[in-house]
Structure formats: structure tokens, C-alpha cells
Scaffold this active site. Structure first.
Site, mmCIF file in Angstrom:
data_model
loop_
_atom_site.group_PDB
_atom_site.id
_atom_site.type_symbol
_atom_site.label_atom_id
_atom_site.label_comp_id
_atom_site.label_asym_id
_atom_site.label_seq_id
_atom_site.Cartn_x
_atom_site.Cartn_y
_atom_site.Cartn_z
ATOM 1 N N PRO A 320 0.775 -1.240 0.000
ATOM 2 C CA PRO A 320 0.000 0.000 0.000
ATOM 3 C C PRO A 320 0.811 1.297 0.000
ATOM 4 O O PRO A 320 0.216 2.364 -0.089
ATOM 5 C CB PRO A 320 -0.781 -0.110 1.311
ATOM 6 C CG PRO A 320 0.152 -0.835 2.229
ATOM 7 C CD PRO A 320 0.907 -1.796 1.353
ATOM 8 N N THR A 321 2.161 1.222 0.108
ATOM 9 C CA THR A 321 2.905 2.465 0.306
ATOM 10 C C THR A 321 3.271 3.142 -1.011
ATOM 11 O O THR A 321 3.200 2.530 -2.083
ATOM 12 C CB THR A 321 4.215 2.207 1.077
ATOM 13 O OG1 THR A 321 5.073 1.414 0.266
ATOM 14 C CG2 THR A 321 3.951 1.505 2.396
ATOM 15 N N CYS A 322 3.708 4.396 -0.916
ATOM 16 C CA CYS A 322 4.078 5.183 -2.091
ATOM 17 C C CYS A 322 5.531 4.938 -2.461
ATOM 18 O O CYS A 322 6.333 5.876 -2.556
ATOM 19 C CB CYS A 322 3.852 6.658 -1.823
ATOM 20 S SG CYS A 322 2.143 7.013 -1.427
ATOM 21 N N ASP A 323 5.902 3.694 -2.605
ATOM 22 C CA ASP A 323 7.272 3.335 -2.956
ATOM 23 C C ASP A 323 7.198 2.108 -3.844
ATOM 24 O O ASP A 323 6.546 1.120 -3.488
ATOM 25 C CB ASP A 323 8.068 3.023 -1.671
ATOM 26 C CG ASP A 323 9.550 2.820 -1.949
ATOM 27 O OD1 ASP A 323 9.891 2.206 -2.996
ATOM 28 O OD2 ASP A 323 10.364 3.254 -1.127
ATOM 29 N N ASN A 361 5.402 5.511 5.769
ATOM 30 C CA ASN A 361 4.232 6.171 5.168
ATOM 31 C C ASN A 361 3.107 6.357 6.177
ATOM 32 O O ASN A 361 1.951 6.559 5.806
ATOM 33 C CB ASN A 361 3.685 5.364 3.978
ATOM 34 C CG ASN A 361 3.968 6.024 2.635
ATOM 35 O OD1 ASN A 361 3.476 5.581 1.612
ATOM 36 N ND2 ASN A 361 4.745 7.070 2.620
#
Ligand SMILES: *Cc1c(COP(=O)(O)O)cnc(C)c1O
Length: 379
Positions: A320-323, A361
Site C-alpha cells: 500500500p505504500t508510495c514506494d 508512510n
């Protein structure tokens, strides 16, 4: 460990993600290993999963513990484990931590370099040290070679150096690589260890301990050797190669095999989408929230609640993270009809999952519930 009704119900009622831990399974694993290696003392490698109920269960069964840091030592002290039952197995220690451990009464320290010997000699004069030989970790999913251990000649000179620095050159350790599929890796390593034992004996140094490390595998997607089979190879190899050395203290440091099959990670699909020709599925867990080992493509068995593998599709599974590192698997087969809000189980995920969980995050790591806690929660 299997998904049962209790876990199914919990998955529907509780916020995901969470890891379910079956402490009874940990106890069974301990007893099974003990029975497979009767002459071997078990030092649980705390880093695999340091959940307090796991540590308490193993404490009560008489286990000792392999620790790598002050944090792990303090956690064990908090539940009354004696430092006599701890071994400082990390060959990369801070000097002040060596002193802390020694003053507490920890006796065994791991080394694989001259400098570490000197650090231990300064802060823990007279301590027992064991040196780590490097093994080839091919045939394992999570190699621990390269960073740790060194060649036989170097190990010999490190132990001589320990002797000259007033330490007790006590033994040899190795690690065949975590999740090892080849039982003969233990034989290879014991043979190499015996070379060190024999050469040092000629130099008047009698080693007393053989540390078999970890590496015993957990059932995921490939066939594995059983604990009994590995125990047999270990037993035979010790008799064949180390018979000259009487009254050896033999220890093993299982991490994964104590806890891996005692956990199921429960997650949920939070998005399904298409990018070009590729189908993506995003979960509420990922690399930064328990699935760290998948960065080296460590394969878990995945089940999707209510969906079957009779008809499959190719998906990329991500967290789910922005990476973008937070991609669990590229191009894996999942049930073709996997969809939004489906519950996804990672089977046998008790080892090296929540222990790595971060809050990256601002997303909290998975909660951890024992079976008993789960029963209370969904009453
Ligand atoms: C991680 C580790 C272990 C545990 O290995 P598993 O493969 O999980 O059994 C044992 N000993 C040492 C020194 C370790 O670093």
C-alpha cells in the site's frame, strides 16, 4: 498452520492486516526439534519473531536463546530468562553492548574477525568465543554468507588470536543459509568445522562447542527436508568427523523453523487495476509491513478467501505504500476472480514478517494476535 473457522471469522470482523500466532505450534516445533536432535541444546534465534508469548513458551520449555542486541537481551530479561541461557551470536557488536552482556553474565560471544576478538577481549576478558565459518548458502532462500563468517584458515587464526588475547577459544559456528533445502549442507559444514577442530587440537587448543546455526526450512511452495532427516545427517556427521572430540557441547539456533508455521498473515485487497497489459492487485500489507523477505522473491503460499485456483490469472501483487520497492511479487498466479476487499492469507508467515514491520508512510505494521487473543476479540 491452516486457515480455520476462527481465523476466517476474525478476518471478516477485525481490521486487517494482522498476524495470527499459534503458540501451541511453537511448542510442538520445539519438542519435535528436541526429539530429532537429542544431544543438541536449542538456542532460539530471537530475531525470527520476538513476540513475548513465543519467548515465554520457549522459556518454559527450557530453551536457551541466541541474541543479537541489547534490545533482545532486555526483552528476555524482562521475562526472567537467565543470561546463562543466552548466547551473543551477532559477530558485529558495539563495544558497550559486549560489556553490558558480559556484566550481566552472558558467557558466549560470536566472532568472525580479529577486531571483534579485540573488542570482546577488552570488554569481556576471559569470555568464551566461537568463530563462524562461511558456508556456501546455495540451496537456501535467504543466504547468510558473504556478510558473515570467513574461511577455515582465517577462522583458525582468529581463534588463535582470541587465545593470545586472553579469551577462551571455545567453538565453531556456521549457518547453512536460512530456509535451506539441502540436508547435506549440514554435513558439508560439520566436515569443514572438523578441520578447524583438528588443526587447533594440534596447536594445543581444544575446542568444546559446535554451533549448528539455523537454516531448518518451513513448508511453503517447495518440498523440504524434515527436521528428523536433518537431525539424522547432523548426528551421523558428528560421529564421523568429530568423534575425536569428546563431550562436545552442540547447540543449534533455529529461528524460522520454530515460528514460521505458527503464523498466518491476514490482509485485504484494497485496489485492483490495469497498467498496460498488466493486472495489478494491491494489498494492505507489503514489503514494509511484514513481507520484507519477498524482496528476494521468498515464496509464500497465498490463499484468497472464497476463491479457488481452478481458474487463475497473472497478476502483480503490491503493497500500500508510495514506494515502488513495495511490490510483493511480479507476475504470479492468483485466482482469476480475485477482487476488491477479498481477504488474502499468507500461510506460514510466522517468521521474519512482523519483526521487520515498519510504520513507513504512516501505515502501522500488522497487529499480532495469538489464537487465545483472537478468541476473546471475536466473542
Ligand atoms: C538468523 C540467525 C539464525 C536463525 O536462522 P534461521 O534460518 O531462521 O533458523 C541463527 N543463528 C544466527 C547467528 C542468525 O543470525
Amino acid at each position: 498452520m491452516e486457515v480455520n473457522e476462527l481465523i476466517r471469522e476474525a478476518a471478516k470482523k477485525l481490521e486487517t492486516p494482522f498476524l495470527v500466532l499459534d503458540i501451541e505450534q511453537v511448542k510442538k516445533n520445539y519438542i519435535r526439534l528436541k526429539n530429532s536432535m537429542k544431544k543438541v541444546d536449542i538456542f532460539y534465534a530471537v530475531k525470527a519473531n520476538s513476540h513475548i508469548e513465543i519467548l515465554k513458551a520457549l522459556r518454559d520449555l527450557g530453551s536457551s536463546f541466541d541474541v543479537a542486541s541489547v534490545g533482545e537481551i532486555d526483552k528476555l530479561l524482562s521475562i526472567g530468562v537467565s543470561p546463562k541461557r543466552m548466547s551473543f551470536g551477532n559477530p558485529i557488536k558495539k563495544e558497550k553492548d559486549i560489556e553490558y552482556a558480559w556484566k550481566l553474565g552472558i558467557e558466549y560471544f560470536s566472532v568472525d574477525s580479529e577486531m571483534e576478538v579485540e573488542k570482546v577481549a577488552r570488554r569481556a576478558p576471559g569470555a568464551k568465543v566461537y568463530a563462524r565459518i562461511a558456508t556456501s548458502s546455495n540451496d537456501s532462500d535467504w543466504p547468510l554468507s558473504g556478510k558473515f563468517g570467513t574461511d577455515i584458515d582465517h577462522v583458525i587464526s582468529i581463534l588463535k588470536w582470541a587465545n593470545r588475547n586472553g579469551l577462551v577459544p571455545y567453538g565453531i559456528s556456521f549457518h547453512v543459509g536460512s530456509q535451506s533445502y539441502n540436508k547435506y549442507k549440514w554435513q558439508e559444514a560439520i566436515l569443514e568445522a572438523s578441520v578447524v577442530f583438528n588443526k587447533l587440537m594440534k596447536n594445543g587448543i581444544e575446542l568444546k562447542m559446535l554451533n549448528l546455526g539455523g537454516g531448518i526450512p518451513v513448508k511453503h511452495t517447495k518440498p523440504i527436508p524434515t527436521v528428523e532427516e536433518i537431525g539424522e545427517v547432523v548426528d551421523e556427521s558428528i560421529q564421523e568427523y568429530l568423534w575425536k572430540h569428546k563431550d562436545l557441547m552442540i547447540i543449534t539456533e533455529p529461528g524460522r523453523s520454530m515460528v514460521g508455521d505458527a503464523g498466518i498473515l491476514v490482509s485485504k485487497v484494497i485496489l485492483k487495476s490495469r497498467k498496460g497489459a498488466k493486472q495489478w492487485v494491491y494489498l494492505d500489507v507489503g514489503v514494509f509491513h511484514g513481507l520484507m523477505e519477498t524482496i528476494e522473491n521468498f515464496q509464500y503460499e497465498i490463499q484468497v478467501e472464497g476463491k479457488s485456483y481452478d481458474k487463475t490469472g497473472v497478476f502483480t501483487l503490491a503493497g500500500p505504500t508510495c514506494d515502488s520497492v513495495d511490490t510483493i511479487y511480479e507476475d504470479i498466479l492468483l485466482p482469476a476472480d480475485i477482487d476488491y476487499e477479498d481477504i488474502v492469507y499468507f500461510i506460514n508467515a510466522g517468521a521474519y514478517t512482523v519483526e521487520y514491520g515498519s510504520s513507513f508512510n504512516g501505515i502501522e505494521p500488522p497487529k499480532v494476535y495469538t489464537i487465545d487473543e483472537l478468541k476473546e476479540l471475536i466473542k
